[in-house]
Design a protein around this motif. Structure first.
Motif, PDB file in Angstrom:
ATOM      1  N   THR A 132       0.821  -1.206   0.000  1.00  0.00           N
ATOM      2  CA  THR A 132       0.000   0.000   0.000  1.00  0.00           C
ATOM      3  C   THR A 132       0.859   1.263   0.000  1.00  0.00           C
ATOM      4  O   THR A 132       0.544   2.239  -0.688  1.00  0.00           O
ATOM      5  CB  THR A 132      -0.932  -0.037   1.232  1.00  0.00           C
ATOM      6  N   SER A 133       1.955   1.243   0.749  1.00  0.00           N
ATOM      7  CA  SER A 133       2.817   2.426   0.803  1.00  0.00           C
ATOM      8  C   SER A 133       3.383   2.754  -0.576  1.00  0.00           C
ATOM      9  O   SER A 133       3.623   3.922  -0.892  1.00  0.00           O
ATOM     10  CB  SER A 133       3.956   2.204   1.800  1.00  0.00           C
ATOM     11  N   SER A 134       3.577   1.736  -1.414  1.00  0.00           N
ATOM     12  CA  SER A 134       4.097   2.011  -2.763  1.00  0.00           C
ATOM     13  C   SER A 134       3.038   2.716  -3.610  1.00  0.00           C
ATOM     14  O   SER A 134       3.373   3.475  -4.526  1.00  0.00           O
ATOM     15  CB  SER A 134       4.583   0.726  -3.444  1.00  0.00           C
TER      16      SER A 134
ATOM     17  N   LEU B 280      -5.774  -4.540  -4.006  1.00  0.00           N
ATOM     18  CA  LEU B 280      -4.988  -5.131  -2.911  1.00  0.00           C
ATOM     19  C   LEU B 280      -5.850  -5.320  -1.660  1.00  0.00           C
ATOM     20  O   LEU B 280      -5.803  -6.379  -1.012  1.00  0.00           O
ATOM     21  CB  LEU B 280      -3.768  -4.246  -2.595  1.00  0.00           C
ATOM     22  N   LYS B 281      -6.657  -4.324  -1.330  1.00  0.00           N
ATOM     23  CA  LYS B 281      -7.515  -4.418  -0.148  1.00  0.00           C
ATOM     24  C   LYS B 281      -8.450  -5.623  -0.271  1.00  0.00           C
ATOM     25  O   LYS B 281      -8.671  -6.352   0.694  1.00  0.00           O
ATOM     26  CB  LYS B 281      -8.341  -3.132   0.036  1.00  0.00           C
ATOM     27  N   LEU B 282      -9.016  -5.808  -1.459  1.00  0.00           N
ATOM     28  CA  LEU B 282      -9.982  -6.896  -1.631  1.00  0.00           C
ATOM     29  C   LEU B 282      -9.299  -8.265  -1.537  1.00  0.00           C
ATOM     30  O   LEU B 282      -9.837  -9.195  -0.935  1.00  0.00           O
ATOM     31  CB  LEU B 282     -10.699  -6.722  -2.973  1.00  0.00           C
ATOM     32  N   LYS B 283      -8.093  -8.395  -2.100  1.00  0.00           N
ATOM     33  CA  LYS B 283      -7.337  -9.652  -1.989  1.00  0.00           C
ATOM     34  C   LYS B 283      -7.045  -9.955  -0.530  1.00  0.00           C
ATOM     35  O   LYS B 283      -7.258 -11.059  -0.041  1.00  0.00           O
ATOM     36  CB  LYS B 283      -5.962  -9.534  -2.671  1.00  0.00           C
ATOM     37  N   GLU B 284      -6.482  -8.959   0.145  1.00  0.00           N
ATOM     38  CA  GLU B 284      -6.012  -9.147   1.515  1.00  0.00           C
ATOM     39  C   GLU B 284      -7.137  -9.524   2.463  1.00  0.00           C
ATOM     40  O   GLU B 284      -6.982 -10.369   3.324  1.00  0.00           O
ATOM     41  CB  GLU B 284      -5.457  -7.832   2.074  1.00  0.00           C
ATOM     42  N   LEU B 285      -8.255  -8.794   2.341  1.00  0.00           N
ATOM     43  CA  LEU B 285      -9.299  -8.906   3.352  1.00  0.00           C
ATOM     44  C   LEU B 285     -10.329  -9.965   3.025  1.00  0.00           C
ATOM     45  O   LEU B 285     -10.800 -10.678   3.900  1.00  0.00           O
ATOM     46  CB  LEU B 285     -10.023  -7.566   3.509  1.00  0.00           C
TER      47      LEU B 285
ATOM     48  N   ILE C 174       8.846   5.317   2.102  1.00  0.00           N
ATOM     49  CA  ILE C 174       7.525   5.431   2.736  1.00  0.00           C
ATOM     50  C   ILE C 174       7.200   4.126   3.454  1.00  0.00           C
ATOM     51  O   ILE C 174       7.236   3.055   2.849  1.00  0.00           O
ATOM     52  CB  ILE C 174       6.420   5.723   1.695  1.00  0.00           C
ATOM     53  N   SER C 175       6.899   4.236   4.736  1.00  0.00           N
ATOM     54  CA  SER C 175       6.569   3.027   5.498  1.00  0.00           C
ATOM     55  C   SER C 175       5.709   3.379   6.704  1.00  0.00           C
ATOM     56  O   SER C 175       6.057   4.259   7.481  1.00  0.00           O
ATOM     57  CB  SER C 175       7.857   2.349   5.974  1.00  0.00           C
ATOM     58  N   GLN C 176       4.605   2.712   6.845  1.00  0.00           N
ATOM     59  CA  GLN C 176       3.768   2.895   8.019  1.00  0.00           C
ATOM     60  C   GLN C 176       4.523   2.448   9.264  1.00  0.00           C
ATOM     61  O   GLN C 176       4.670   3.188  10.223  1.00  0.00           O
ATOM     62  CB  GLN C 176       2.456   2.101   7.854  1.00  0.00           C
ATOM     63  N   SER C 177       5.016   1.211   9.229  1.00  0.00           N
ATOM     64  CA  SER C 177       5.605   0.603  10.423  1.00  0.00           C
ATOM     65  C   SER C 177       7.016   1.107  10.700  1.00  0.00           C
ATOM     66  O   SER C 177       7.468   1.118  11.844  1.00  0.00           O
ATOM     67  CB  SER C 177       5.665  -0.916  10.248  1.00  0.00           C
ATOM     68  N   GLY C 178       7.729   1.452   9.643  1.00  0.00           N
ATOM     69  CA  GLY C 178       9.143   1.817   9.789  1.00  0.00           C
ATOM     70  C   GLY C 178      10.038   0.614   9.998  1.00  0.00           C
ATOM     71  O   GLY C 178      11.240   0.758  10.258  1.00  0.00           O
ATOM     72  N   GLU C 179       9.485  -0.580   9.878  1.00  0.00           N
ATOM     73  CA  GLU C 179      10.269  -1.796  10.140  1.00  0.00           C
ATOM     74  C   GLU C 179      10.269  -2.769   8.966  1.00  0.00           C
ATOM     75  O   GLU C 179      10.695  -3.909   9.119  1.00  0.00           O
ATOM     76  CB  GLU C 179       9.730  -2.521  11.395  1.00  0.00           C
ATOM     77  N   THR C 180       9.781  -2.360   7.826  1.00  0.00           N
ATOM     78  CA  THR C 180       9.711  -3.256   6.673  1.00  0.00           C
ATOM     79  C   THR C 180      11.127  -3.543   6.159  1.00  0.00           C
ATOM     80  O   THR C 180      11.824  -2.638   5.691  1.00  0.00           O
ATOM     81  CB  THR C 180       8.839  -2.613   5.572  1.00  0.00           C
ATOM     82  N   MET C 181      11.535  -4.795   6.253  1.00  0.00           N
ATOM     83  CA  MET C 181      12.932  -5.133   5.950  1.00  0.00           C
ATOM     84  C   MET C 181      13.314  -4.808   4.515  1.00  0.00           C
ATOM     85  O   MET C 181      14.413  -4.305   4.258  1.00  0.00           O
ATOM     86  CB  MET C 181      13.195  -6.617   6.270  1.00  0.00           C
TER      87      MET C 181
HETATM   88  C1  F6R Z   1      -1.600  -3.450   2.806  1.00  0.00           C
HETATM   89  C2  F6R Z   1      -0.486  -3.493   3.720  1.00  0.00           C
HETATM   90  C3  F6R Z   1       0.875  -3.806   3.195  1.00  0.00           C
HETATM   91  C4  F6R Z   1       1.854  -2.740   3.670  1.00  0.00           C
HETATM   92  C5  F6R Z   1       3.289  -3.094   3.281  1.00  0.00           C
HETATM   93  C6  F6R Z   1       4.259  -1.998   3.674  1.00  0.00           C
HETATM   94  O1  F6R Z   1      -2.806  -3.210   3.451  1.00  0.00           O
HETATM   95  O2  F6R Z   1      -0.661  -3.252   4.876  1.00  0.00           O
HETATM   96  O3  F6R Z   1       0.872  -3.901   1.801  1.00  0.00           O
HETATM   97  O4  F6R Z   1       1.470  -1.514   3.119  1.00  0.00           O
HETATM   98  O5  F6R Z   1       3.653  -4.289   3.896  1.00  0.00           O
HETATM   99  O6  F6R Z   1       4.269  -1.789   5.038  1.00  0.00           O
HETATM  100  P1  F6R Z   1       4.918  -0.504   5.679  1.00  0.00           P
HETATM  101  O7  F6R Z   1       4.167   0.680   5.187  1.00  0.00           O
HETATM  102  O8  F6R Z   1       4.785  -0.689   7.157  1.00  0.00           O
HETATM  103  O9  F6R Z   1       6.357  -0.465   5.216  1.00  0.00           O
END
Ligand code: F6R
Length: 369
Positions: free
Chosen positions: A59-61, A241-246, A103-110
């Protein structure tokens, strides 16, 4: 904790006007001048940047893809968006004049951590757009622009996505001003339009019964396609993506202009297709082109679910369903057009009895490559 909602995701979707408002808060003055104090990169360095590379996953991409349209238009700097997982494996051209936006929500995406380390080794400066204070990605970056969406608990990203897009707009406008690409008046006008977005998102959220009802009817659907063009393209990708995931439904997003280059072969009677329609007030006749796509797939029997701007009557003859969103400037439209797609996925998954906060096989932070 869920504030009376059935899931964290349902709550986080409703929190989106606040997430956007909080991300804008304190970042411009009364005259609409941007103040991104956190951006501690030498202004001379920012002025000399000749390329921006956005690195992100999932999603961040898609927030990064929206950023590309906005930043290239406002700043006239070429922007590449690359999936973090691909970046360092293709010997990318990056140097001291490249600005990387991670760009990262979690800041921990490897994947993103490894990509930004590679970029820094080549001399690039890195700005993190991140929702989690003190996490690895902002710590390892030259500067951090935080999204103020608040903690996101549901595995699937919603409010963090809107906050990321908002932060990308701020960064783009800031760079445009710094580099003197746009007149101050024009930037001030866009900043004013950004301030109006939380109310517009709220308006979408207030009128979602139609989407909810539709999602419940469609609980047995096996495949859904999403079409969009310009900034509607990343929105289509995100809807899929939302529909696949959920909901574990096969879903694909396409650029509407690519339809005739292949995907139209998938259209058969009854196929559900969401179409995100650009504003009829926009330039470049994109609206007419997307309306003609809707006409084509409608003629082949598709069930067309159209997301259009209020007042757009051109789509009505070819749409099985029209979901109207408030009028916005073209580049800001993703903040409203993605909301019905999030709600659709959440509601459909709930109707199937699935756990929307914890979809199978997924983790909130992906800390392995
Ligand atoms: C989709 C979703 C994932 C994250 C992806 C990046 O709903 O949650 O596609 O967007 O794993 O995560 P972050 O933004 O934390 O780097």
């Amino acid at each position: 904790e869920k504030g009376g909602y059935s899931s964290f995701m349902a709550k986080e979707i409703m929190d989106q006007p606040q997430a956007v408002a909080d991300t804008l808060l304190g970042r411009y003055d009364v005259e609409g001048n941007l103040t991104l104090d956190e951006l501690r990169i030498d202004e001379a360095v920012l002025r000399s940047v000749d390329k921006i590379v956005v690195l992100a996953a999932g999603t961040s991409s898609y927030a990064g893809m929206v950023a590309k349209y906005a930043i290239e238009h406002w700043c006239r700097i070429p922007v590449e968006v690359e999936l973090s997982s691909e970046f360092r494996y293709r010997d990318p051209v990056v140097n001291a004049r490249t600005l990387v936006v991670a760009i990262s929500q979690s800041g921990e995406t490897m994947d993103t951590i490894m990509a930004l380390r590679h970029a820094r080794e080549q001399g690039a400066k890195v700005v993190a757009i991140c929702n989690t204070h003190g996490s690895t990605i902002p710590r390892e970056s030259d500067a951090a622009l935080y999204t103020h969406a608040g903690p996101e608990i549901a595995v699937a990203s919603t409010k963090a996505f809107l906050a990321q897009i908002t932060a990308c707009y701020l960064l783009g406008l800031y760079l445009a001003r710094l580099r003197g690409n746009k007149f101050d008046d024009e930037i001030r006008e866009i900043v004013g339009q950004l301030q109006a977005m939380p109310d517009k998102i709220q308006k979408v959220l207030d009128g979602l019964e139609q989407v909810r009802t539709m999602a419940r009817w469609m609980a047995d659907t096996r495949s859904v396609l999403f079409l969009g063009r310009h900034v509607g393209f990343p929105v289509a990708m995100e809807g899929a993506l939302k529909l696949k995931e959920l909901a574990y439904i096969h879903a694909e997003g396409f650029a509407a202009g690519e339809l005739k280059h292949g995907p139209i072969a998938l259209i058969e009677p009854g196929q559900a297709v969401f179409v995100i329609v650009p504003s009829p007030r926009g330039r470049d006749s994109l609206h007419a082109k997307v309306v003609s796509n809707i006409q084509e797939i409608n003629a082949r029997g598709a069930r067309t679910i159209v997301i259009a701007e209020e007042g757009d009557t051109d789509v009505v003859p070819y749409a099985s369903e029209v979901i109207y969103v408030p009028q916005t400037p073209t580049l800001l439209a993703p903040l409203v057009t993605v909301v019905p797609l999030q709600v659709f996925a959440c509601e459909l998954a709930t109707a199937k009895g699935l756990d929307v906060d914890q979809p199978r096989n997924l983790a909130k932070s992906v800390t392995v490559e």
